[in-house]
Design an enzyme around this catalytic site. Structure first.
Site, PDB file in Angstrom:
ATOM      1  N   LYS A 215       3.462  -2.249   7.492  1.00 50.97           N
ATOM      2  CA  LYS A 215       3.169  -3.463   5.981  1.00 50.97           C
ATOM      3  C   LYS A 215       3.071  -3.033   4.943  1.00 50.97           C
ATOM      4  O   LYS A 215       4.042  -3.673   4.174  1.00 50.97           O
ATOM      5  CB  LYS A 215       1.716  -3.571   6.433  1.00 50.97           C
ATOM      6  CG  LYS A 215       1.177  -4.846   5.652  1.00 50.97           C
ATOM      7  CD  LYS A 215      -0.147  -5.435   5.953  1.00 50.97           C
ATOM      8  CE  LYS A 215      -1.082  -3.823   5.250  1.00 50.97           C
ATOM      9  NZ  LYS A 215      -1.903  -4.452   4.055  1.00 50.97           N
ATOM     10  N   ASN A 216       2.552  -1.733   4.646  1.00 49.41           N
ATOM     11  CA  ASN A 216       2.986  -1.514   3.227  1.00 49.41           C
ATOM     12  C   ASN A 216       3.944  -0.751   2.470  1.00 49.41           C
ATOM     13  O   ASN A 216       4.194  -0.562   1.044  1.00 49.41           O
ATOM     14  CB  ASN A 216       1.297   0.171   2.870  1.00 49.41           C
ATOM     15  CG  ASN A 216       0.017  -0.425   2.975  1.00 49.41           C
ATOM     16  OD1 ASN A 216      -0.160  -2.160   3.077  1.00 49.41           O
ATOM     17  ND2 ASN A 216      -0.932  -0.101   3.122  1.00 49.41           N
TER      18      ASN A 216
ATOM     19  N   CYS B 201      -7.762  -8.266   0.949  1.00 54.10           N
ATOM     20  CA  CYS B 201      -9.147  -8.402   1.319  1.00 54.10           C
ATOM     21  C   CYS B 201      -9.865  -8.294   0.076  1.00 54.10           C
ATOM     22  O   CYS B 201      -9.611  -7.770  -0.584  1.00 54.10           O
ATOM     23  CB  CYS B 201      -9.202  -6.836   2.264  1.00 54.10           C
ATOM     24  SG  CYS B 201      -8.014  -7.670   4.217  1.00 54.10           S
TER      25      CYS B 201
ATOM     26  N   ARG C  22     -10.855  -5.000  -7.907  1.00 55.42           N
ATOM     27  CA  ARG C  22      -9.359  -4.199  -7.104  1.00 55.42           C
ATOM     28  C   ARG C  22      -8.698  -4.978  -8.784  1.00 55.42           C
ATOM     29  O   ARG C  22      -7.911  -5.437  -7.910  1.00 55.42           O
ATOM     30  CB  ARG C  22      -8.164  -5.238  -6.215  1.00 55.42           C
ATOM     31  CG  ARG C  22      -9.360  -4.214  -4.401  1.00 55.42           C
ATOM     32  CD  ARG C  22      -8.676  -5.426  -3.712  1.00 55.42           C
ATOM     33  NE  ARG C  22      -7.673  -4.000  -3.263  1.00 55.42           N
ATOM     34  CZ  ARG C  22      -6.852  -4.296  -2.092  1.00 55.42           C
ATOM     35  NH1 ARG C  22      -7.556  -5.062  -1.195  1.00 55.42           N
ATOM     36  NH2 ARG C  22      -5.809  -3.115  -1.591  1.00 55.42           N
TER      37      ARG C  22
ATOM     38  N   ASP D 146      -7.578   3.866   4.541  1.00 53.09           N
ATOM     39  CA  ASP D 146      -7.162   2.435   5.512  1.00 53.09           C
ATOM     40  C   ASP D 146      -7.715   3.515   6.911  1.00 53.09           C
ATOM     41  O   ASP D 146      -7.612   2.339   7.437  1.00 53.09           O
ATOM     42  CB  ASP D 146      -5.681   2.492   5.563  1.00 53.09           C
ATOM     43  CG  ASP D 146      -5.101   1.755   4.076  1.00 53.09           C
ATOM     44  OD1 ASP D 146      -6.379   0.500   3.494  1.00 53.09           O
ATOM     45  OD2 ASP D 146      -3.951   0.998   4.027  1.00 53.09           O
TER      46      ASP D 146
ATOM     47  N   ARG E 161      -3.268  -9.631   9.579  1.00 47.39           N
ATOM     48  CA  ARG E 161      -2.441  -9.301   8.272  1.00 47.39           C
ATOM     49  C   ARG E 161      -1.774  -7.711   8.332  1.00 47.39           C
ATOM     50  O   ARG E 161      -0.681  -7.603   7.237  1.00 47.39           O
ATOM     51  CB  ARG E 161      -3.606  -9.071   6.952  1.00 47.39           C
ATOM     52  CG  ARG E 161      -4.078  -9.995   6.806  1.00 47.39           C
ATOM     53  CD  ARG E 161      -5.493  -9.661   5.687  1.00 47.39           C
ATOM     54  NE  ARG E 161      -4.433  -9.998   4.319  1.00 47.39           N
ATOM     55  CZ  ARG E 161      -4.933 -10.498   3.882  1.00 47.39           C
ATOM     56  NH1 ARG E 161      -6.029 -10.761   3.000  1.00 47.39           N
ATOM     57  NH2 ARG E 161      -4.308 -10.149   2.527  1.00 47.39           N
TER      58      ARG E 161
HETATM   59  C1  UD1 Z   1      -2.420   0.020  -1.807  1.00 46.61           C
HETATM   60  C2  UD1 Z   1      -2.266   0.183   0.056  1.00 46.61           C
HETATM   61  C3  UD1 Z   1      -4.332  -0.618   0.427  1.00 46.61           C
HETATM   62  C4  UD1 Z   1      -4.374   1.463   0.462  1.00 46.61           C
HETATM   63  C5  UD1 Z   1      -4.516   1.481  -1.201  1.00 46.61           C
HETATM   64  C6  UD1 Z   1      -5.139   2.726  -1.276  1.00 46.61           C
HETATM   65  C7  UD1 Z   1      -0.167  -2.195  -0.334  1.00 46.61           C
HETATM   66  C8  UD1 Z   1      -0.220  -3.076   0.475  1.00 46.61           C
HETATM   67  N1  UD1 Z   1      -1.763  -1.209  -0.095  1.00 46.61           N
HETATM   68  O1  UD1 Z   1      -3.437  -0.720  -1.733  1.00 46.61           O
HETATM   69  O2  UD1 Z   1      -3.459  -0.577   2.341  1.00 46.61           O
HETATM   70  O3  UD1 Z   1      -5.896   0.481   0.664  1.00 46.61           O
HETATM   71  O4  UD1 Z   1      -3.442   1.181  -1.849  1.00 46.61           O
HETATM   72  O5  UD1 Z   1      -3.845   4.068   0.025  1.00 46.61           O
HETATM   73  O6  UD1 Z   1       0.889  -1.063  -0.266  1.00 46.61           O
HETATM   74  N2  UD1 Z   1      -7.175   0.706  -9.861  1.00 46.61           N
HETATM   75  C9  UD1 Z   1      -7.426   0.210 -10.591  1.00 46.61           C
HETATM   76  N3  UD1 Z   1      -6.867  -0.680 -11.456  1.00 46.61           N
HETATM   77  C10 UD1 Z   1      -5.380  -0.447 -10.631  1.00 46.61           C
HETATM   78  C11 UD1 Z   1      -4.856  -0.301  -9.707  1.00 46.61           C
HETATM   79  C12 UD1 Z   1      -5.785   0.031  -9.125  1.00 46.61           C
HETATM   80  O7  UD1 Z   1      -9.068   0.418 -11.251  1.00 46.61           O
HETATM   81  O8  UD1 Z   1      -4.904  -1.792 -11.753  1.00 46.61           O
HETATM   82  C13 UD1 Z   1      -7.938   1.084  -7.862  1.00 46.61           C
HETATM   83  C14 UD1 Z   1      -8.520   0.455  -7.411  1.00 46.61           C
HETATM   84  O9  UD1 Z   1      -9.445  -0.389  -7.550  1.00 46.61           O
HETATM   85  C15 UD1 Z   1      -8.696   1.333  -6.087  1.00 46.61           C
HETATM   86  C16 UD1 Z   1      -7.856   2.325  -6.490  1.00 46.61           C
HETATM   87  O10 UD1 Z   1      -7.666   2.317  -7.967  1.00 46.61           O
HETATM   88  O11 UD1 Z   1      -9.947   1.371  -6.418  1.00 46.61           O
HETATM   89  C17 UD1 Z   1      -6.718   2.294  -5.527  1.00 46.61           C
HETATM   90  O12 UD1 Z   1      -5.866   1.768  -5.296  1.00 46.61           O
HETATM   91  P1  UD1 Z   1      -4.614   1.242  -5.509  1.00 46.61           P
HETATM   92  O13 UD1 Z   1      -3.488   2.597  -5.244  1.00 46.61           O
HETATM   93  O14 UD1 Z   1      -3.522   0.695  -6.922  1.00 46.61           O
HETATM   94  O15 UD1 Z   1      -4.181   0.401  -3.912  1.00 46.61           O
HETATM   95  P2  UD1 Z   1      -3.218  -0.595  -3.503  1.00 46.61           P
HETATM   96  O16 UD1 Z   1      -1.780  -0.786  -4.001  1.00 46.61           O
HETATM   97  O17 UD1 Z   1      -4.205  -1.929  -3.941  1.00 46.61           O
END
Ligand code: UD1
Length: 419
Positions: A22-23, A116, A121, A308, A400
């Protein structure tokens, strides 16, 4: 509303294949916006998040066809750069269309993404990084109005945290930017390396994807084209089925899964007493009747232990000997499965980002509710190891990220019925 009815207490064993990730497929689908051609994706998983991405692509004017695990996306006829609110709310990953649309068309309009509820986030890193490339992003009436009036220009983007989504957004925006973009402190997840390979196969020039420092040399958009690509195996789904087998004292061979993608999870399962090895293009696990709980599992960016897999490994270890500590360092609100596991007889106490698991002798079936995608999968893992029947509601979360989870578990000898 659908439920999964799981009759537990059966030792899982057997051989299964693994779905596409998925990711990985989600950023690749958004990259199709850039390529302006026809792309064929093999091993595309049938997931509600993937259908949400098709919905966005179609709304932009792409033609999408999906059957038998093959997705065909024709992005030659993109006519819009605006994504409606309902489509944006369907998943968090909708945000990576921002980089792709800015790169392809120099503009887009969208609202904040859904997904989710794992605590706040934010998308501040995405926005700040895209602004560094020259995007002007305004928020008006809950909509993000994004433009690149002078085009995007390559620069050094130093991410304050190796965010997966922000890294992907910058990569997508930089593919056709003028000059060189360097992402420092980039996320190193295997899905990032895959996005780099996919983009390169479409004519981009990306080096170092999967490392701390990614260099993207901008190419002109007419150099890009579609391609045929096979989506990588889903490492978190693989970890889930390993855990389901481990929790039931069973044995499994997952064809197509890669040990190197889930080493941190495998290390924990080995500490718990399982035998896990590479099995000629797959991963083999055999578990003792009762596992030992493990000292500390702390979630970290890749190659650390994946957030995850936190709920899933916890679910596998609630029936075990000893005590273990889980520290959730990535998301704030990712222990929502704990109350549900406690209903099944688990002994878990949480305090902020720490959960203490005391192994119990047995779990008993109960009516539980999936709080989010991985939390829902964790309940299925625990239910397979529990005595009696468990009724898992909130199946839409599980759908999902898992392609017919009941079919895969049943192939291992579980008794799961979707109602
Ligand atoms: C992706 C994965 C998700 C996984 C996560 C961490 C996909 C579709 N989803 O989510 O399954 O759990 O990586 O491995 O690939 N953050 C900020 N500001 C930002 C962006 C992120 O503060 O602009 C924080 C988030 O709140 C979180 C952390 O950074 O605490 C990690 O988030 P991130 O690595 O961005 O995860 P996702 O890309 O949303």
């Amino acid at each position: 509303m659908q439920i999964l009815r799981i009759e537990g207490g059966r030792r899982l064993s057997g051989e299964i294949g693994i779905q596409g990730a998925k990711n990985s497929v989600l950023p690749i689908l958004s990259a199709c916006v850039l390529t302006g051609g026809e792309t064929r994706l093999n091993r595309c998983p049938a997931l509600s998040d993937v259908y949400a991405a098709f919905g966005i692509l179609s709304s932009l004017g792409c033609k999408c066809r999906f059957s038998g695990g093959i997705a065909e996306i024709d992005s030659r006829s993109i006519g819009s750069t605006e994504i409606g609110d309902a489509l944006m709310r369907r998943m968090r990953s909708s945000i990576i269309f921002m980089g792709a649309l800015l790169g392809a068309a120099g503009e887009c309009v969208m609202s904040f993404p859904g997904g989710c509820e794992l605590g706040p986030r934010p998308i501040d890193m995405h926005i700040s990084a895209l602004r560094q490339l020259g995007a002007v992003i305004d928020e008006k009436h809950g909509r993000l109005i994004c433009q690149a009036p002078k085009g995007l220009k390559g620069t050094v983007v130093n991410l304050p945290f190796p965010s997966v989504g922000a890294t992907e957004n910058v990569m997508l925006a930089a593919v056709c930017a003028e000059g060189e973009t360097v992402i420092v402190n980039a996320a190193r997840e295997p899905e990032i390396a895959e996005l780099g390979s996919f983009l390169n196969k479409c004519g981009a020039n990306v080096r170092g994807a999967g490392c701390h420092r990614i260099v993207i040399e901008g190419v002109s958009r007419d150099k890009l084209h579609g391609c045929e690509y096979t989506v990588m195996p889903d490492r978190i789904a693989a970890a889930t089925y390993l855990c389901a087998a481990a929790a039931s004292g069973g044995e499994v061979n997952i064809n197509g899964a890669r040990v190197s993608d889930i080493e941190a999870v495998i290390n924990v399962l080995r500490q718990a007493g399982c035998r896990v090895c590479d099995s000629d293009g797959g991963v083999y696990l055999s578990a003792p009747a009762v596992m030992n709980c493990v000292n500390t599992v702390r979630t970290c960016p890749y190659p650390g232990f994946p957030t995850d897999a936190q709920a899933i490994v916890m679910a596998a270890l609630v029936r075990s000997r000893g005590m273990g500590i889980f520290v959730e360092d990535i998301f704030e609100n990712r222990f929502r499965h704990v109350d549900e596991l406690v209903r099944m007889g688990a002994d878990i106490k949480t305090e902020g980002k720490v959960a203490v698991v005391r192994g119990v002798d047995k779990l008993t079936g109960a009516a539980v509710s999936a709080p989010d995608l991985r939390g829902g999968a964790a309940l299925c893992v625990a239910a397979c190891a529990a005595e009696g029947e468990t009724e898992v509601s909130g199946v839409c979360y599980i759908d999902r990220g898992y392609e017919a989870i009941e079919t895969t578990l049943n192939a291992l000898g579980a008794k799961v019925r979707r109602e």
